[in-house]
Write a protein that holds these residues in place. Structure first.
Motif, short mmCIF file in Angstrom:
data_model
loop_
_atom_site.label_atom_id
_atom_site.label_comp_id
_atom_site.label_asym_id
_atom_site.label_seq_id
_atom_site.Cartn_x
_atom_site.Cartn_y
_atom_site.Cartn_z
N ALA A 9 -3.55 -4.18 12.71
CA ALA A 9 -2.27 -3.96 13.37
C ALA A 9 -1.11 -4.17 12.41
N PHE A 10 -1.16 -5.26 11.65
CA PHE A 10 -0.10 -5.54 10.68
C PHE A 10 -0.01 -4.43 9.63
N ALA A 11 -1.16 -3.99 9.11
CA ALA A 11 -1.15 -2.93 8.09
C ALA A 11 -0.54 -1.65 8.62
N ARG A 12 -0.83 -1.31 9.88
CA ARG A 12 -0.27 -0.09 10.44
C ARG A 12 1.23 -0.19 10.65
N VAL A 13 1.73 -1.39 11.01
CA VAL A 13 3.18 -1.56 11.16
C VAL A 13 3.85 -1.35 9.81
#
Length: 305
Positions: A9-13
């Protein structure tokens, strides 16, 4: 906390530049995406992202964590892919972006063969004549025509399209048939293709025995979508330059006529493009290999299927 999911999730943000776009790409609610990143920050004890109402900024600690997390995520993808390779069954979603005419006349007619070969790959096809943000939009690859100007992308040349200059018979009856490119400046109506990236009209280009001519005149109409651009020629609005594989049926039916055949435009290159920092999954690799096998003949109009 599901740490692996929180890392994803963090990487996609970071890649998408917003929580909303990241949530859409992972098909999860925005609130869930935000909660995962908050839990990850609490677990690490550092602030990874600075949030305002207008933008999301990655902190220095967030940049460092992103670099390390993506290596882990890519390694996991590599592990999964290696088992798929061993079983000979690439699977998963493959997001592809392609222009309108290329989708209609080249890629979509070829896709039944790819689907038959790789039934466990799910294809999401984005069709538009626009510049796509491969990272932000979470696109695996783009099929692009014309010169490339982004050095941050990896490009594989997959074929060259034959170009031609065409007009409807009714137009030629009214305005005459030019015998030389320079005659286009004398009262002819040109329908220009306008780049969606920079808003500039593409010049009419001609080549004959090493001699090249470029015609830049005020166009009658400018269109930034390839299907509509071709439709304008069929409607008799003016002269266009288009792909031979697109015009083939109209030429056969007599709804278009090729002009200046001795002065055809230079060949138009096509590439499949993907980000340099994106892991090349097994499904993307087999798609690229398949394009290299099938695309060149189709785009040249020599495909027999």
């Amino acid at each position: 906390m599901d740490q692996l999911l929180a890392m994803r999730a963090f990487a996609r943000v970071v890649e998408a530049g917003s929580f909303t776009r990241a949530a859409d790409s992972l098909d999860m609610p925005n609130a869930t995406m935000s909660k995962l990143v908050q839990e990850l920050e609490a677990h690490l004890g550092v602030k990874l992202l600075q949030r305002t109402t207008r933008r999301v900024t990655v902190t220095p600690e967030g940049q460092d964590y992103y670099a390390k997390a993506t290596r882990i995520l890519n390694d996991l993808e590599d592990i999964d892919s290696s088992f798929n390779v061993a079983q000979g069954k690439p699977r998963g979603n493959l997001r592809i972006d392609v222009g309108g005419l290329t989708a209609k006349d080249v890629l979509i007619p070829l896709l039944p063969d790819f689907i038959a070969r790789y039934p466990e790959i799910r294809i999401e096809l984005g069709v538009a004549d626009r510049a796509v943000d491969l990272v932000g939009d979470n696109v695996d690859c783009v099929i692009r025509g014309g010169p490339l100007d982004n050095s941050s992308l990896i490009a594989r040349h997959i074929g060259d399209a034959v170009m031609m200059t065409c007009a409807a018979p009714a137009y030629l009856k009214q305005f005459g048939i030019p015998a030389y490119p320079e005659e286009l400046k004398n009262g002819h109506r040109l329908v220009s293709y306008v780049s969606s990236q920079n808003g500039r009209a593409m010049p009419f280009r001609f080549e004959n025995n090493g001699e090249r001519i470029e015609i830049k005149v005020e166009h009658r109409i400018g269109i930034n979508e390839s299907n509509a651009h071709f439709a304008a020629a069929l409607a008799g609005i003016g002269i266009v330059q288009t792909f031979a594989h697109t015009a083939k049926a109209a030429l056969r039916e007599g709804t278009l006529t090729e002009i200046l055949a001795k002065w055809r435009p230079p060949a138009y290159p096509f590439h499949v493009v993907y980000p340099h920092n994106r892991y090349v999954t097994h499904r993307l690799r087999v798609f690229i290999d398949w394009l290299l096998e099938c695309f060149p003949d189709k785009v040249r109009g020599t495909d027999k299927r």
